[in-house]
Motif scaffolding. Structure first.
Motif, PDB file in Angstrom:
ATOM      1  N   LEU B 253      11.875  -4.527   3.651  1.00  0.00           N
ATOM      2  CA  LEU B 253      11.172  -3.784   4.712  1.00  0.00           C
ATOM      3  C   LEU B 253      10.171  -4.692   5.408  1.00  0.00           C
ATOM      4  O   LEU B 253      10.097  -4.750   6.632  1.00  0.00           O
ATOM      5  N   TRP B 254       9.386  -5.448   4.613  1.00  0.00           N
ATOM      6  CA  TRP B 254       8.396  -6.341   5.218  1.00  0.00           C
ATOM      7  C   TRP B 254       9.068  -7.387   6.101  1.00  0.00           C
ATOM      8  O   TRP B 254       8.574  -7.734   7.160  1.00  0.00           O
ATOM      9  N   ARG B 255      10.219  -7.911   5.625  1.00  0.00           N
ATOM     10  CA  ARG B 255      10.892  -8.931   6.431  1.00  0.00           C
ATOM     11  C   ARG B 255      11.373  -8.330   7.760  1.00  0.00           C
ATOM     12  O   ARG B 255      11.210  -8.931   8.819  1.00  0.00           O
ATOM     13  N   LEU B 256      11.927  -7.132   7.693  1.00  0.00           N
ATOM     14  CA  LEU B 256      12.376  -6.482   8.928  1.00  0.00           C
ATOM     15  C   LEU B 256      11.212  -6.253   9.887  1.00  0.00           C
ATOM     16  O   LEU B 256      11.326  -6.475  11.092  1.00  0.00           O
ATOM     17  N   GLY B 274       2.064   1.403   3.844  1.00  0.00           N
ATOM     18  CA  GLY B 274       2.664   2.404   2.963  1.00  0.00           C
ATOM     19  C   GLY B 274       3.578   1.741   1.942  1.00  0.00           C
ATOM     20  O   GLY B 274       3.550   2.070   0.749  1.00  0.00           O
ATOM     21  N   GLY B 275       4.380   0.778   2.396  1.00  0.00           N
ATOM     22  CA  GLY B 275       5.293   0.075   1.484  1.00  0.00           C
ATOM     23  C   GLY B 275       4.537  -0.654   0.395  1.00  0.00           C
ATOM     24  O   GLY B 275       4.895  -0.580  -0.789  1.00  0.00           O
ATOM     25  N   LEU B 276       3.450  -1.328   0.771  1.00  0.00           N
ATOM     26  CA  LEU B 276       2.648  -2.066  -0.213  1.00  0.00           C
ATOM     27  C   LEU B 276       2.169  -1.118  -1.316  1.00  0.00           C
ATOM     28  O   LEU B 276       2.261  -1.409  -2.511  1.00  0.00           O
ATOM     29  N   ASN B 277       1.677   0.053  -0.919  1.00  0.00           N
ATOM     30  CA  ASN B 277       1.154   0.997  -1.900  1.00  0.00           C
ATOM     31  C   ASN B 277       2.248   1.567  -2.797  1.00  0.00           C
ATOM     32  O   ASN B 277       2.033   1.753  -3.994  1.00  0.00           O
ATOM     33  N   LEU B 278       3.421   1.842  -2.221  1.00  0.00           N
ATOM     34  CA  LEU B 278       4.511   2.366  -3.049  1.00  0.00           C
ATOM     35  C   LEU B 278       4.875   1.333  -4.111  1.00  0.00           C
ATOM     36  O   LEU B 278       5.078   1.660  -5.292  1.00  0.00           O
ATOM     37  N   LEU B 279       4.945   0.065  -3.690  1.00  0.00           N
ATOM     38  CA  LEU B 279       5.292  -0.994  -4.630  1.00  0.00           C
ATOM     39  C   LEU B 279       4.244  -1.096  -5.736  1.00  0.00           C
ATOM     40  O   LEU B 279       4.572  -1.186  -6.924  1.00  0.00           O
ATOM     41  N   LEU B 280       2.954  -1.063  -5.351  1.00  0.00           N
ATOM     42  CA  LEU B 280       1.881  -1.155  -6.342  1.00  0.00           C
ATOM     43  C   LEU B 280       1.948   0.016  -7.318  1.00  0.00           C
ATOM     44  O   LEU B 280       1.858  -0.169  -8.535  1.00  0.00           O
ATOM     45  N   VAL B 281       2.126   1.233  -6.768  1.00  0.00           N
ATOM     46  CA  VAL B 281       2.092   2.414  -7.637  1.00  0.00           C
ATOM     47  C   VAL B 281       3.257   2.375  -8.629  1.00  0.00           C
ATOM     48  O   VAL B 281       3.076   2.577  -9.834  1.00  0.00           O
ATOM     49  N   LEU B 308       2.680   7.626   0.909  1.00  0.00           N
ATOM     50  CA  LEU B 308       3.378   8.585   1.779  1.00  0.00           C
ATOM     51  C   LEU B 308       2.629   8.846   3.088  1.00  0.00           C
ATOM     52  O   LEU B 308       3.239   8.912   4.153  1.00  0.00           O
ATOM     53  N   LEU B 309       1.291   8.981   3.018  1.00  0.00           N
ATOM     54  CA  LEU B 309       0.541   9.417   4.207  1.00  0.00           C
ATOM     55  C   LEU B 309       0.737   8.481   5.408  1.00  0.00           C
ATOM     56  O   LEU B 309       1.053   8.948   6.503  1.00  0.00           O
TER      57      LEU B 309
END
Ligand SMILES: [Fe+2]
Ligand SMILES: [Fe+2]
Lengths: 137, 402
Positions: B253-256, B274-281, B308-309
């Protein structure tokens, strides 16, 4: 090459042009914006005409489905055309916000339109009228 | 050959989207009533009520609205009487969430049983119908397949939740802790995570004009996550592996996002954050601890506020004005005062919401005063979103009568 592959590539090429036109307008680079917008509109028109004049009639004749999916697609082409006219007006008025607004709306309209074609309609065409585009000049 | 139905009446998804911020508002108020109780334990009745107001009321409404909309566009799936069916599902969901939040807050068995009944009667038939229709659709892209798997995860989450209600209210002889763990897992990584992944695969390249996702990866990602969740039903020790699907989603996702041709779009930053947080969680949750940053309340809150937010904000800020504009255009096919969707929902609104989501996600993990401040920010976010949606709808209606 399948119908899906050929037309999907045309969609991607138009997306890129539209994104470049939007970026140029946001930079207020109106000369670049005008030329990219011109290519975007003519490529998109050519693609729409290919669908409306060749692909859809062949599909309708082969399946007898003339009031269904192709009708929705034609209606969305008309909506896209009215937004493309909006792009031209915003360009003439040098109004970057209006141009960006029309761009984004057109982008989403075209994307959800393309999705319906690429996921459902083109695969149906590949099954029912596979050689339709090869007969073209 | 089937005749695909592509369009859903605007009212169906819009009703879910417009209700969602009301639940967010309620969650913000509940949190500010009892901040220390909620932060002290995720098993406190108040914390459970709050979690469900957020996950089922706020996130659930947005996800169901998006699910119905995306299924219609991507797979041509639509009910025969979509307007009525959509209204029934909406009513059942709101009734179920209201009973559940009240039942948990006051620990009232009757309310909890009513909630389980209402949610099961609403969500299980919907999920069954969607699953069958998605499987029968001629569309076989990763999004349609992914939606079918996330619908299965929804069923599992609802069944596990109903079992938990039976344990709580009837003392059913079932292993409570194990059921709870699976309920959380299937609700977050399963239903929410798989739905988000399925939708992201399509909407990120669409809205942000990026190259497509790696083809093999998107074919395998959601089915792989589903298999992993099934394996975790038998072997909970596999939980640390959850970081794999999260990384397989977020790293590409980050690369895209870097390759996006629309680099000024604020939605790009919201997806990245949001992606960073999902990965961390998902990376940290197997190592939950009693307090500090690894506390279950902190991680669960971060999943919602940090993960999510912002992503929901990025999606709602486009989907709602677009649907309103399209509905207006269909009623007034020739030129009218509304030229484009930016007139209904300007880009700066998306930026305001984006900043608030960022602040909420940055404050929450530090607990105490900072977490309470995050609750306040959430309240402001909910009020602002409600106001914006109202204004956008009013503008669309006003443009019709001009
Ligand atoms: Fe088309
Ligand atoms: Fe097309």
């Amino acid at each position: 090459m399948t119908i899906t592959a050929v037309l999907q590539q045309q969609h991607r090429d138009c997306d890129s042009l539209l994104a470049s036109a939007e970026a140029a307008a946001r930079r207020r680079d109106w000369a670049a914006c005008a030329s990219v917008t011109q290519s975007f509109i003519s490529d998109t028109e050519a693609h729409f005409r290919l669908e409306e004049e060749s692909l859809f009639p062949a599909f309708e004749a082969a399946t007898g489905m003339s009031g269904g999916p192709t009708q929705v697609m034609r209606m969305e082409h008309a909506e896209a055309r009215s937004l493309m006219a909006g792009l031209g007006e915003a360009l003439a008025a040098r109004d970057a916000d209006d141009f960006a607004g029309c761009c984004e709306t057109l982008l989403i309209l075209l994307q959800q339109h393309n999705l319906k074609e690429e996921n459902i309609l083109y695969p149906m065409c590949d099954r029912t009228v596979p050689d339709c585009l090869q007969e073209l000049p | 050959m089937i005749n695909p139905e592509f369009s859903l009446p605007l009212a169906v998804p819009l009703r879910f989207f417009r209700t969602a911020p009301l639940w967010l508002l309620l969650a913000g108020v509940l949190f500010l009533l009892e901040p220390s109780t909620v932060l002290s334990s995720r098993h406190a009745p108040e914390a459970l009520a709050l979690t469900h107001a957020l996950m089922l009321g706020f996130a659930g409404n947005i996800m169901l609205g998006a699910l119905l909309q995306v299924a219609a566009v991507v797979a041509g799936v639509r009910a025969a009487r979509a307007g009525l069916a959509g209204l029934m599902v909406w009513l059942g969901l709101q009734l179920g969430v209201a009973l559940l939040v009240a039942g948990l807050w006051f620990m009232q068995p009757l309310l909890l049983q009513g909630a389980a009944l209402s949610l099961s009667l609403t969500l299980l038939p919907l999920a069954g119908w969607l699953f069958v229709r998605l499987c029968r659709s001629p569309a076989c892209d990763p999004t349609s397949t992914g939606l079918a798997f996330s619908v299965l995860a929804l069923v599992t989450t609802v069944l596990l939740g109903s079992a938990l209600v039976l344990v709580l209210t009837r003392g059913a002889a079932l292993p409570f802790a194990a059921l709870l763990r699976q309920h959380v897992l299937w609700g977050s990584a399963g239903w929410a995570g798989m739905l988000l992944t399925s939708v992201a695969v399509t909407v990120v390249p669409m809205f942000l004009v990026t190259p497509p996702w790696p083809a093999k990866l998107v074919r395998l990602l959601v089915p792989g996550t589903f298999l992993l969740l099934l394996a975790m039903l038998c072997w909970p020790v596999l939980m640390p592996l959850l970081v794999l699907p999260a990384a397989a989603l977020v790293l590409p996702l980050w690369r895209l996002l870097q390759q996006s041709k629309r680099c000024v779009d604020p939605a790009r930053w919201l997806w990245a954050w949001g992606g960073l947080n999902l990965l961390l969680v998902f990376g940290l949750s197997p190592w939950q601890a009693e307090d500090g940053i690894l506390d279950a309340v902190v991680l669960g809150g971060q999943f919602l506020l940090g993960g999510l937010l912002p992503i929901f904000t990025a999606m709602l800020g486009k989907i709602i004005p677009f649907l309103l504009w399209l509905d207006y255009r269909r009623q007034r096919p020739l030129a009218g005062p509304l030229r484009h969707m930016g007139q209904l929902f300007p880009e700066r609104w998306l930026k305001y919401l984006g900043w608030l989501a960022l602040v909420a996600g940055l404050c929450w993990p530090w607990g105490g005063v900072a977490a309470t401040a995050a609750g306040g920010v959430l309240l402001v976010y909910a009020l602002l979103l409600l106001g914006m949606l109202r204004q956008a709808c009013c503008k669309a209606v006003a443009a019709l009568v001009v």
